[in-house]
Write a protein that holds these residues in place. Structure first.
Motif, PDB file in Angstrom:
ATOM      1  N   VAL A  65      56.478  42.424  -2.724  1.00 44.08           N
ATOM      2  CA  VAL A  65      55.324  43.232  -2.343  1.00 44.08           C
ATOM      3  C   VAL A  65      55.776  44.258  -1.313  1.00 44.08           C
ATOM      4  CG1 VAL A  65      53.070  43.193  -1.190  1.00 44.08           C
ATOM      5  CG2 VAL A  65      53.664  41.409  -2.847  1.00 44.08           C
ATOM      6  N   ASP A  66      55.622  45.526  -1.650  1.00 42.45           N
ATOM      7  CA  ASP A  66      56.006  46.637  -0.789  1.00 42.45           C
ATOM      8  C   ASP A  66      54.731  47.226  -0.180  1.00 42.45           C
ATOM      9  OD1 ASP A  66      56.973  48.946   0.402  1.00 42.45           O
ATOM     10  OD2 ASP A  66      57.587  49.905  -1.472  1.00 42.45           O
ATOM     11  N   ILE A  67      54.561  47.049   1.124  1.00 39.55           N
ATOM     12  CA  ILE A  67      53.335  47.483   1.795  1.00 39.55           C
ATOM     13  C   ILE A  67      53.584  48.794   2.526  1.00 39.55           C
ATOM     14  CG2 ILE A  67      51.510  46.852   3.414  1.00 39.55           C
ATOM     15  CD1 ILE A  67      52.296  43.942   3.020  1.00 39.55           C
ATOM     16  N   GLY A  68      52.799  49.814   2.170  1.00 41.69           N
ATOM     17  CA  GLY A  68      52.929  51.113   2.814  1.00 41.69           C
ATOM     18  C   GLY A  68      54.168  51.867   2.398  1.00 41.69           C
ATOM     19  N   GLY A  69      54.596  51.672   1.162  1.00 39.16           N
ATOM     20  CA  GLY A  69      55.851  52.247   0.680  1.00 39.16           C
ATOM     21  C   GLY A  69      55.774  53.687   0.227  1.00 39.16           C
ATOM     22  N   GLY A  70      54.675  54.378   0.529  1.00 44.99           N
ATOM     23  CA  GLY A  70      54.584  55.806   0.241  1.00 44.99           C
ATOM     24  C   GLY A  70      54.796  56.149  -1.216  1.00 44.99           C
ATOM     25  N   ALA A 118      54.049  36.233  -2.955  1.00 47.13           N
ATOM     26  CA  ALA A 118      55.265  37.033  -2.881  1.00 47.13           C
ATOM     27  C   ALA A 118      56.470  36.201  -2.468  1.00 47.13           C
ATOM     28  CB  ALA A 118      55.075  38.184  -1.889  1.00 47.13           C
ATOM     29  N   ASP A 119      57.589  36.435  -3.138  1.00 47.89           N
ATOM     30  CA  ASP A 119      58.860  35.871  -2.695  1.00 47.89           C
ATOM     31  C   ASP A 119      59.409  36.679  -1.524  1.00 47.89           C
ATOM     32  OD1 ASP A 119      59.283  33.802  -4.767  1.00 47.89           O
ATOM     33  OD2 ASP A 119      59.312  35.534  -6.107  1.00 47.89           O
ATOM     34  N   VAL A 120      59.168  37.990  -1.569  1.00 52.09           N
ATOM     35  CA  VAL A 120      59.592  38.897  -0.508  1.00 52.09           C
ATOM     36  C   VAL A 120      58.425  39.820  -0.185  1.00 52.09           C
ATOM     37  CG1 VAL A 120      61.158  40.757   0.180  1.00 52.09           C
ATOM     38  CG2 VAL A 120      62.004  38.866  -1.246  1.00 52.09           C
ATOM     39  N   CYS A 121      58.101  39.923   1.091  1.00 53.56           N
ATOM     40  CA  CYS A 121      57.090  40.879   1.546  1.00 53.56           C
ATOM     41  C   CYS A 121      57.829  41.914   2.396  1.00 53.56           C
ATOM     42  CB  CYS A 121      56.000  40.188   2.342  1.00 53.56           C
ATOM     43  SG  CYS A 121      54.494  41.182   2.500  1.00 53.56           S
ATOM     44  N   PHE A 122      57.683  43.189   2.041  1.00 51.01           N
ATOM     45  CA  PHE A 122      58.541  44.245   2.567  1.00 51.01           C
ATOM     46  C   PHE A 122      57.704  45.356   3.195  1.00 51.01           C
ATOM     47  CE2 PHE A 122      60.727  48.288   2.060  1.00 51.01           C
ATOM     48  CZ  PHE A 122      62.034  48.023   2.445  1.00 51.01           C
ATOM     49  N   SER A 123      58.105  45.797   4.384  1.00 46.94           N
ATOM     50  CA  SER A 123      57.419  46.906   5.057  1.00 46.94           C
ATOM     51  C   SER A 123      58.442  47.722   5.829  1.00 46.94           C
ATOM     52  CB  SER A 123      56.337  46.374   6.003  1.00 46.94           C
ATOM     53  OG  SER A 123      55.818  47.413   6.810  1.00 46.94           O
ATOM     54  N   SER A 124      58.638  48.959   5.432  1.00 46.53           N
ATOM     55  CA  SER A 124      59.606  49.836   6.073  1.00 46.53           C
ATOM     56  C   SER A 124      58.898  50.940   6.842  1.00 46.53           C
ATOM     57  CB  SER A 124      60.535  50.461   5.016  1.00 46.53           C
ATOM     58  OG  SER A 124      61.382  51.429   5.596  1.00 46.53           O
ATOM     59  N   MET A 140      50.889  40.078   6.016  1.00 44.47           N
ATOM     60  CA  MET A 140      52.180  39.947   5.343  1.00 44.47           C
ATOM     61  C   MET A 140      52.565  38.477   5.203  1.00 44.47           C
ATOM     62  SD  MET A 140      54.579  43.018   6.881  1.00 44.47           S
ATOM     63  CE  MET A 140      55.846  42.738   5.639  1.00 44.47           C
ATOM     64  N   VAL A 141      52.356  37.706   6.261  1.00 41.06           N
ATOM     65  CA  VAL A 141      52.675  36.286   6.221  1.00 41.06           C
ATOM     66  C   VAL A 141      51.796  35.570   5.196  1.00 41.06           C
ATOM     67  CG1 VAL A 141      52.699  34.142   7.547  1.00 41.06           C
ATOM     68  CG2 VAL A 141      53.495  36.265   8.613  1.00 41.06           C
ATOM     69  N   LEU A 149      60.752  35.469   2.249  1.00 42.15           N
ATOM     70  CA  LEU A 149      61.307  36.383   3.242  1.00 42.15           C
ATOM     71  C   LEU A 149      60.325  37.502   3.564  1.00 42.15           C
ATOM     72  CD1 LEU A 149      64.251  36.760   4.582  1.00 42.15           C
ATOM     73  CD2 LEU A 149      64.374  38.750   3.087  1.00 42.15           C
ATOM     74  N   ILE A 150      60.278  37.871   4.831  1.00 41.77           N
ATOM     75  CA  ILE A 150      59.445  38.987   5.288  1.00 41.77           C
ATOM     76  C   ILE A 150      60.360  39.983   5.990  1.00 41.77           C
ATOM     77  CG2 ILE A 150      57.514  39.678   6.769  1.00 41.77           C
ATOM     78  CD1 ILE A 150      56.550  36.701   6.462  1.00 41.77           C
ATOM     79  N   TYR A 151      60.359  41.219   5.493  1.00 35.90           N
ATOM     80  CA  TYR A 151      61.189  42.296   6.036  1.00 35.90           C
ATOM     81  C   TYR A 151      60.260  43.303   6.693  1.00 35.90           C
ATOM     82  CZ  TYR A 151      64.522  46.312   5.812  1.00 35.90           C
ATOM     83  OH  TYR A 151      65.336  47.383   6.090  1.00 35.90           O
ATOM     84  N   VAL A 152      60.430  43.508   7.994  1.00 34.37           N
ATOM     85  CA  VAL A 152      59.594  44.452   8.741  1.00 34.37           C
ATOM     86  C   VAL A 152      60.497  45.324   9.600  1.00 34.37           C
ATOM     87  CG1 VAL A 152      57.692  44.734  10.377  1.00 34.37           C
ATOM     88  CG2 VAL A 152      57.745  42.730   8.897  1.00 34.37           C
ATOM     89  N   SER A 153      60.377  46.629   9.462  1.00 35.67           N
ATOM     90  CA  SER A 153      61.080  47.517  10.380  1.00 35.67           C
ATOM     91  C   SER A 153      60.097  48.539  10.924  1.00 35.67           C
ATOM     92  CB  SER A 153      62.241  48.227   9.688  1.00 35.67           C
ATOM     93  OG  SER A 153      61.795  49.362   8.973  1.00 35.67           O
TER      94      SER A 153
END
Length: 254
Positions: A65-70, A118-124, A140-141, A149-153
């Motif tokens: 899941v890509d959150i806010g990925g433009g 989601a297996d991976v929740c992603f936010s860049s 996201m959690v 896995l949760i990826y946040v930058s």
């Protein structure tokens, strides 16, 4: 706090992470963002998905899941590597003329997803654009499966890029920096502090995340720094200026 499980997280960029060559390549791409966004964001997407795989293994057949990925550069890269990637973007204008198939206009505070899908929740680079980062992180959690896995930058406010297009003049005050940008370019700035850009700091964010009982912190590091990427994020005070962009790798607790 652990280190990456794999040494080379270039993910198709050909650069070791961290390394001076990688950082310079990303910096040059950012410098051309306005003129060639495709080259900039496709490189950043390859790099970011490589980071995900370094911490969690191949994404093939996983739900991401890509959150806010433009415009969907990250979603497309996840799909290119065999993942089931889904883009959720709150601003329809950011999707561009050719968003990824199945992209959904949705608020990151309230995703139209069931718990733990989601297996991976992603936010860049989204966290600095939301008024309530804690609620955003909680969502996201919620949608991440236990063990996922949760990826946040995010770009922290006191970094040289904290003011985004009107950086580094944000150090002299947001309104002064925005006024300077308009005088120099002849157009209003895209971002306004307190409306679509917020002063997010590393220290408070780390304390809030570590206090949670639903995630563990796998890594907290500078996303782009060419060396000592984890060490710089551990230095109170210094990290607010030197980190540039904080990357958090979180694991959803069972």
């Amino acid at each position: 706090m652990s280190s990456p499980t794999r040494g080379d997280t270039g993910g198709g960029t050909g650069f070791k992470d961290p390394s001076v060559r990688r950082s310079l390549a990303l910096f040059r791409a950012f410098r051309r963002e306005q003129d060639d966004p495709g080259a900039c964001y496709s490189l950043l997407a390859r790099d970011a998905v490589g980071q995900v795989e370094a911490y969690d293994g191949p994404v093939r057949d996983r739900i991401v899941v890509d959150i806010g990925g433009g415009g969907g550069w990250f979603t497309e890269e996840f799909r290119r590597r065999g993942a089931h990637g889904y883009l959720f973007e709150p601003d329809a204008g950011e999707l561009g003329p050719k968003p990824p198939e199945g992209a959904v206009v949705a608020d990151g505070y309230l995703l139209p997803l069931a718990d733990g899908v989601a297996d991976v929740c992603f936010s860049s680079n989204v966290l600095e654009h939301v008024a309530d980062p804690q609620t955003f992180l909680s969502e996201m959690v919620r949608v991440t499966r236990p063990g996922g896995l949760i990826y946040v930058s995010f770009t922290n406010w006191l970094s040289p890029w904290g003011g985004h297009e009107w950086a580094p003049w944000h150090y002299l005050g947001a309104e002064r920096a925005r006024a300077r940008y308009r005088r120099r370019t002849g157009r209003p700035a895209k971002h306004t502090l307190g409306e679509n850009l917020f002063a997010v700091h590393i220290g408070p964010t780390l304390r809030q995340v570590r206090a949670r009982d639903d995630v563990t912190v796998v890594s907290a590091r500078s996303r782009y720094w060419p060396f000592l990427a984890q060490a710089v994020a551990k230095a109170p005070g210094l990290r607010e200026f030197a980190t540039w962009n904080l990357l958090l790798i979180l694991r959803r607790c069972p």
